[in-house]
Write a protein that holds these residues in place. Sequence first.
Motif, PDB file in Angstrom:
ATOM      1  N   ASP A   1       0.826  -1.208   0.000  1.00  0.00           N
ATOM      2  CA  ASP A   1       0.000   0.000   0.000  1.00  0.00           C
ATOM      3  C   ASP A   1       0.863   1.262   0.000  1.00  0.00           C
ATOM      4  O   ASP A   1       2.042   1.226   0.329  1.00  0.00           O
ATOM      5  CB  ASP A   1      -0.842   0.053   1.279  1.00  0.00           C
ATOM      6  N   ASP A   2       0.187   2.377  -0.284  1.00  0.00           N
ATOM      7  CA  ASP A   2       0.765   3.683   0.017  1.00  0.00           C
ATOM      8  C   ASP A   2       0.555   3.935   1.505  1.00  0.00           C
ATOM      9  O   ASP A   2      -0.509   3.620   2.045  1.00  0.00           O
ATOM     10  CB  ASP A   2       0.031   4.793  -0.757  1.00  0.00           C
ATOM     11  N   LEU A   3       1.554   4.507   2.157  1.00  0.00           N
ATOM     12  CA  LEU A   3       1.400   4.864   3.565  1.00  0.00           C
ATOM     13  C   LEU A   3       1.202   6.363   3.687  1.00  0.00           C
ATOM     14  O   LEU A   3       2.000   7.138   3.158  1.00  0.00           O
ATOM     15  CB  LEU A   3       2.637   4.468   4.375  1.00  0.00           C
ATOM     16  N   LEU A   4       0.133   6.750   4.366  1.00  0.00           N
ATOM     17  CA  LEU A   4      -0.080   8.157   4.647  1.00  0.00           C
ATOM     18  C   LEU A   4       0.003   8.323   6.158  1.00  0.00           C
ATOM     19  O   LEU A   4      -0.865   7.860   6.897  1.00  0.00           O
ATOM     20  CB  LEU A   4      -1.448   8.609   4.128  1.00  0.00           C
ATOM     21  N   ILE A   5       1.081   8.942   6.617  1.00  0.00           N
ATOM     22  CA  ILE A   5       1.341   9.061   8.044  1.00  0.00           C
ATOM     23  C   ILE A   5       1.071  10.496   8.459  1.00  0.00           C
ATOM     24  O   ILE A   5       1.667  11.427   7.912  1.00  0.00           O
ATOM     25  CB  ILE A   5       2.798   8.645   8.339  1.00  0.00           C
TER      26      ILE A   5
ATOM     27  N   ASP B   1      -4.679   7.712  -3.283  1.00  0.00           N
ATOM     28  CA  ASP B   1      -5.444   6.686  -3.983  1.00  0.00           C
ATOM     29  C   ASP B   1      -6.201   5.880  -2.933  1.00  0.00           C
ATOM     30  O   ASP B   1      -5.611   5.059  -2.231  1.00  0.00           O
ATOM     31  CB  ASP B   1      -4.477   5.785  -4.769  1.00  0.00           C
ATOM     32  N   PRO B   2      -7.506   6.118  -2.794  1.00  0.00           N
ATOM     33  CA  PRO B   2      -8.249   5.489  -1.698  1.00  0.00           C
ATOM     34  C   PRO B   2      -8.259   3.964  -1.776  1.00  0.00           C
ATOM     35  O   PRO B   2      -8.478   3.305  -0.758  1.00  0.00           O
ATOM     36  CB  PRO B   2      -9.669   6.058  -1.837  1.00  0.00           C
ATOM     37  N   ALA B   3      -7.989   3.408  -2.929  1.00  0.00           N
ATOM     38  CA  ALA B   3      -8.027   1.951  -3.057  1.00  0.00           C
ATOM     39  C   ALA B   3      -6.769   1.300  -2.499  1.00  0.00           C
ATOM     40  O   ALA B   3      -6.748   0.102  -2.242  1.00  0.00           O
ATOM     41  CB  ALA B   3      -8.205   1.559  -4.525  1.00  0.00           C
ATOM     42  N   ARG B   4      -5.693   2.086  -2.330  1.00  0.00           N
ATOM     43  CA  ARG B   4      -4.439   1.450  -1.906  1.00  0.00           C
ATOM     44  C   ARG B   4      -3.656   2.263  -0.875  1.00  0.00           C
ATOM     45  O   ARG B   4      -2.447   2.174  -0.799  1.00  0.00           O
ATOM     46  CB  ARG B   4      -3.556   1.140  -3.126  1.00  0.00           C
ATOM     47  N   THR B   5      -4.403   3.061  -0.089  1.00  0.00           N
ATOM     48  CA  THR B   5      -3.721   3.861   0.930  1.00  0.00           C
ATOM     49  C   THR B   5      -4.089   3.371   2.324  1.00  0.00           C
ATOM     50  O   THR B   5      -5.252   3.084   2.601  1.00  0.00           O
ATOM     51  CB  THR B   5      -4.113   5.350   0.797  1.00  0.00           C
ATOM     52  N   THR B   6      -3.099   3.247   3.189  1.00  0.00           N
ATOM     53  CA  THR B   6      -3.348   3.025   4.611  1.00  0.00           C
ATOM     54  C   THR B   6      -2.901   4.278   5.340  1.00  0.00           C
ATOM     55  O   THR B   6      -1.757   4.706   5.188  1.00  0.00           O
ATOM     56  CB  THR B   6      -2.550   1.813   5.138  1.00  0.00           C
ATOM     57  N   ALA B   7      -3.822   4.864   6.111  1.00  0.00           N
ATOM     58  CA  ALA B   7      -3.495   6.099   6.837  1.00  0.00           C
ATOM     59  C   ALA B   7      -3.279   5.782   8.306  1.00  0.00           C
ATOM     60  O   ALA B   7      -4.014   4.988   8.895  1.00  0.00           O
ATOM     61  CB  ALA B   7      -4.612   7.125   6.670  1.00  0.00           C
ATOM     62  N   MET B   8      -2.257   6.390   8.918  1.00  0.00           N
ATOM     63  CA  MET B   8      -1.954   6.196  10.337  1.00  0.00           C
ATOM     64  C   MET B   8      -1.874   7.575  10.978  1.00  0.00           C
ATOM     65  O   MET B   8      -1.065   8.402  10.566  1.00  0.00           O
ATOM     66  CB  MET B   8      -0.638   5.444  10.499  1.00  0.00           C
ATOM     67  N   LEU B   9      -2.711   7.778  12.004  1.00  0.00           N
ATOM     68  CA  LEU B   9      -2.857   9.107  12.589  1.00  0.00           C
ATOM     69  C   LEU B   9      -2.538   9.106  14.075  1.00  0.00           C
ATOM     70  O   LEU B   9      -3.023   8.260  14.818  1.00  0.00           O
ATOM     71  CB  LEU B   9      -4.312   9.583  12.447  1.00  0.00           C
ATOM     72  N   CYS B  10      -1.768  10.095  14.492  1.00  0.00           N
ATOM     73  CA  CYS B  10      -1.584  10.277  15.928  1.00  0.00           C
ATOM     74  C   CYS B  10      -1.368  11.750  16.227  1.00  0.00           C
ATOM     75  O   CYS B  10      -0.562  12.416  15.578  1.00  0.00           O
ATOM     76  CB  CYS B  10      -0.411   9.461  16.448  1.00  0.00           C
ATOM     77  N   GLY B  11      -2.108  12.232  17.199  1.00  0.00           N
ATOM     78  CA  GLY B  11      -1.990  13.625  17.586  1.00  0.00           C
ATOM     79  C   GLY B  11      -3.145  13.971  18.498  1.00  0.00           C
ATOM     80  O   GLY B  11      -3.889  13.098  18.922  1.00  0.00           O
ATOM     81  N   PRO B  12      -3.311  15.260  18.798  1.00  0.00           N
ATOM     82  CA  PRO B  12      -4.458  15.663  19.619  1.00  0.00           C
ATOM     83  C   PRO B  12      -5.768  15.198  18.966  1.00  0.00           C
ATOM     84  O   PRO B  12      -5.849  15.102  17.731  1.00  0.00           O
ATOM     85  CB  PRO B  12      -4.367  17.195  19.613  1.00  0.00           C
ATOM     86  N   GLU B  13      -6.778  14.914  19.781  1.00  0.00           N
ATOM     87  CA  GLU B  13      -8.010  14.348  19.205  1.00  0.00           C
ATOM     88  C   GLU B  13      -8.683  15.266  18.187  1.00  0.00           C
ATOM     89  O   GLU B  13      -9.241  14.785  17.200  1.00  0.00           O
ATOM     90  CB  GLU B  13      -8.981  13.919  20.319  1.00  0.00           C
ATOM     91  N   VAL B  14      -8.599  16.578  18.383  1.00  0.00           N
ATOM     92  CA  VAL B  14      -9.195  17.475  17.371  1.00  0.00           C
ATOM     93  C   VAL B  14      -8.482  17.318  16.041  1.00  0.00           C
ATOM     94  O   VAL B  14      -9.122  17.292  14.979  1.00  0.00           O
ATOM     95  CB  VAL B  14      -9.159  18.975  17.757  1.00  0.00           C
ATOM     96  N   MET B  15      -7.177  17.232  16.102  1.00  0.00           N
ATOM     97  CA  MET B  15      -6.405  17.067  14.869  1.00  0.00           C
ATOM     98  C   MET B  15      -6.819  15.774  14.158  1.00  0.00           C
ATOM     99  O   MET B  15      -7.023  15.752  12.943  1.00  0.00           O
ATOM    100  CB  MET B  15      -4.907  17.062  15.200  1.00  0.00           C
ATOM    101  N   MET B  16      -6.992  14.694  14.953  1.00  0.00           N
ATOM    102  CA  MET B  16      -7.354  13.419  14.326  1.00  0.00           C
ATOM    103  C   MET B  16      -8.778  13.476  13.765  1.00  0.00           C
ATOM    104  O   MET B  16      -9.064  12.939  12.706  1.00  0.00           O
ATOM    105  CB  MET B  16      -7.201  12.282  15.336  1.00  0.00           C
ATOM    106  N   ARG B  17      -9.645  14.165  14.494  1.00  0.00           N
ATOM    107  CA  ARG B  17     -11.043  14.259  14.052  1.00  0.00           C
ATOM    108  C   ARG B  17     -11.122  14.967  12.701  1.00  0.00           C
ATOM    109  O   ARG B  17     -11.762  14.483  11.770  1.00  0.00           O
ATOM    110  CB  ARG B  17     -11.843  15.015  15.108  1.00  0.00           C
ATOM    111  N   PHE B  18     -10.450  16.114  12.607  1.00  0.00           N
ATOM    112  CA  PHE B  18     -10.510  16.854  11.339  1.00  0.00           C
ATOM    113  C   PHE B  18      -9.764  16.117  10.226  1.00  0.00           C
ATOM    114  O   PHE B  18     -10.178  16.146   9.072  1.00  0.00           O
ATOM    115  CB  PHE B  18      -9.966  18.280  11.530  1.00  0.00           C
ATOM    116  N   SER B  19      -8.695  15.433  10.584  1.00  0.00           N
ATOM    117  CA  SER B  19      -7.964  14.672   9.569  1.00  0.00           C
ATOM    118  C   SER B  19      -8.849  13.565   9.006  1.00  0.00           C
ATOM    119  O   SER B  19      -8.889  13.346   7.791  1.00  0.00           O
ATOM    120  CB  SER B  19      -6.702  14.055  10.174  1.00  0.00           C
ATOM    121  N   VAL B  20      -9.575  12.890   9.908  1.00  0.00           N
ATOM    122  CA  VAL B  20     -10.469  11.826   9.451  1.00  0.00           C
ATOM    123  C   VAL B  20     -11.492  12.384   8.472  1.00  0.00           C
ATOM    124  O   VAL B  20     -11.774  11.794   7.429  1.00  0.00           O
ATOM    125  CB  VAL B  20     -11.157  11.142  10.659  1.00  0.00           C
TER     126      VAL B  20
END
Lengths: 274, 372
Positions: free
Chosen positions: A109-113, A196-215
């Motif tokens: 996959d593509d990694l989106l960190i 590319d939504p078909a082949r990306t895995t996203a990994m998120l870490c940070g303040p919850e607001v940051m993660m919420r908006f990122s999602v």
Amino acid sequence: MTARTDPWSPTPTRILRVRRETRDTFTVELEGQNRAFEPGQFNMLYLFGIGEVPVSISGDPGNPDVLVHTIRAVGTTTLAMKRQAKRGSALGVRGPFGSAWPVRAAEGDDLLIMAGGLGLAPLRPVMYHALRHRQRFGRVTLLYGARSPEDLLFRSEHGRWARKDCVVEVTVDRAGPNWVGRVGVVPALVDVTPLDPARTTAMLCGPEVMMRFSVRTLEARGLAHERIFVSMERSMKCAVGFCGHCQFGPTFVCKDGPVLRLDRIARLFGKREI
Amino acid sequence: MENEGVVLSREGFAALLRALREDGYRLVGPTVRDGAIVYDTIGGIADLPEGWTEVQERGRYRLERRTDRALFGFAVGPESFKRSFFAPTVSLWRARRKDGSFVVLDRAAEMPRVALIGARACDLHAIAIQDRVLLEGPAVDPSYAARRRGAFVVALNCGTAGGTCFCVSMGTGPKAASGFDLALTELFDGEDHRFLVQVASPEGAAILARVPHGEAQKTDLEAAERVVQNTASQMGRSLDTTGIKELLYRNLDHPRWDDVADRCLACANCTLVCPTCFCSTVEDVTDLDGEHAERVQRWDSCFTLDHSYVHGGSVRPSTKSRYRQWLTHKLASWIDQFGTSGCVGCGRCVTWCPVGIDITEEVAAIRSTEKG
Ligand SMILES: Cc1cc2nc3c(=O)[nH]c(=O)nc-3n(C[C@H](O)[C@H](O)[C@H](O)COP(=O)(O)OP(=O)(O)OC[C@H]3O[C@@H](n4cnc5c(N)ncnc54)[C@H](O)[C@@H]3O)c2cc1C
Ligand code: SF4
Ligand code: SF4
């Protein structure tokens, strides 16, 4: 009952090196004692007589000789650690605990960190892993934000990562005139990133607001919840599911998390006071 | 092993307690103290609450005299057997400074074995639930294991339901189904006071063999059956558990949470009396010269602000969110976590809430006013 089978009992571990990262953040390198860990896991670090706190492992999973933790001094225990942790002294270690980033499942996959502030610490092991095994992944992109340029972590490594065929986009909330980089929030960086939504895995870490908006921005780009992983932070006293503090609905963040697949917690994610 | 069919006289029961003490067990059973029936160390049947019962209602508890000499003629007091195994305060370890580092000192883990006397069906279910959390997960809690190991359990099938009991709704009582060595049903026949005993383990059979006992008659078995049937018909409360997990998960924003938050004092009484609540916190301390350190574990409650504290503030600052956490954990997320409800229907939280908040009523209110 011996110390080894007692999950409450810390193992005294020598400090090899302490490095200043920013004005409030420092990195402690402990003797590895051959403790294997997976990227995303954490340890409970104990300062003699003061207290014990959960801290992610920020080092290289390929190097079991050192156990690396990056700590922001914010309260009783972490401030005392900043003052007292020195080469040759010791911290108590329990762990490693918790779930890991899906670095194996994401191969191909593509990694989106995406990291906000100190959130880069538990994601740095993913960077090390992905760059060591670069051919196993497609695009590797790091989107990282901090409050100010002075708060950016691991700055000297960003260039090294970029040279190893990884896109590193950095942003800060605010900056003085000398800053030539981006100003803005991490979620906004998604807009300037191919995805590319078909082949990306996203990994998120940070303040919850940051993660919420990122999602939200990731959802808008068509990324399914099954492909989004977040690392949660909750109070924890035991790290093995006894103390009850880290509950997030049915999830024990200490043993079911801290890394959680978004579809499994979507019902509660972003809900207030859960 | 003997089957269902042994009878103990009152004297035989006294001898059973003596035999357990001879074998080195510390007896923990009901006794009257400060106007309530509590579980504590007892010497023998003289310490049991003979002739006492209690009146329980929401926020109310009062001892009353019975007309007979029943030893177990009450329901449940404020304390469960929780503290026998999951102690309110535990020293987890001690450590000493050494060469810039420290050493953890081994602690004595041997505990005297306890014999629980008169454990009710609801409390036995609660013990099984705590076993799942502290013994049967990925990690074992050494202090709990040391206290729990080798415990002998004398169960008691309830002859009286309390005004706040709802074990029938939770499927946990009033007859003890498992988790004991011996189960007693207290029987009266005029002045004749005796116990029907069900034997459930080799240890139970062995100890029973050492005390005078008799064969049970068919009439004894029938009488015992009537006792539990009668108790089951007297439940003070009921709780409709149909689809309860989904009901609560669907209703995290129900206005009833605001309503209960207006009444709740966040005093944590409900969590302290609950036999299944297992939250704890730790405290790190040092002696004066700073050479020795210790970690102490204490009961904690999700009603405190500290419980969810992370740097910057509590995750659940409002009473509403803390009550919601407690109730949805008990009755919903517990099922996902451990495969059973976290509530055994003992009614203690209802009786001992200073403002009389009733878990069964809160759920009923949500159920009856659910939108859509
Ligand atoms: C899984 C996980 C990974 C973490 N990784 C890191 C990391 O890599 N680097 C880092 O600097 N910090 C990390 N933290 C946060 C760190 O644990 C807290 O900053 C730390 O507990 C604060 O303790 P204190 O005594 O200094 O602060 P105080 O504010 O004095 O805290 C008092 C107590 O509250 C609790 N507490 C306070 N803040 C937190 C918090 N954010 N999370 C959990 N409990 C808290 C602790 O039990 C602490 O002992 C992580 C937290 C978790 C849950
Ligand atoms: S929630 Fe209340 S009724 Fe249920 S087990 Fe706990 S104290 Fe008893
Ligand atoms: S429900 Fe009652 S017992 Fe529980 S915290 Fe609120 S006021 Fe106290």
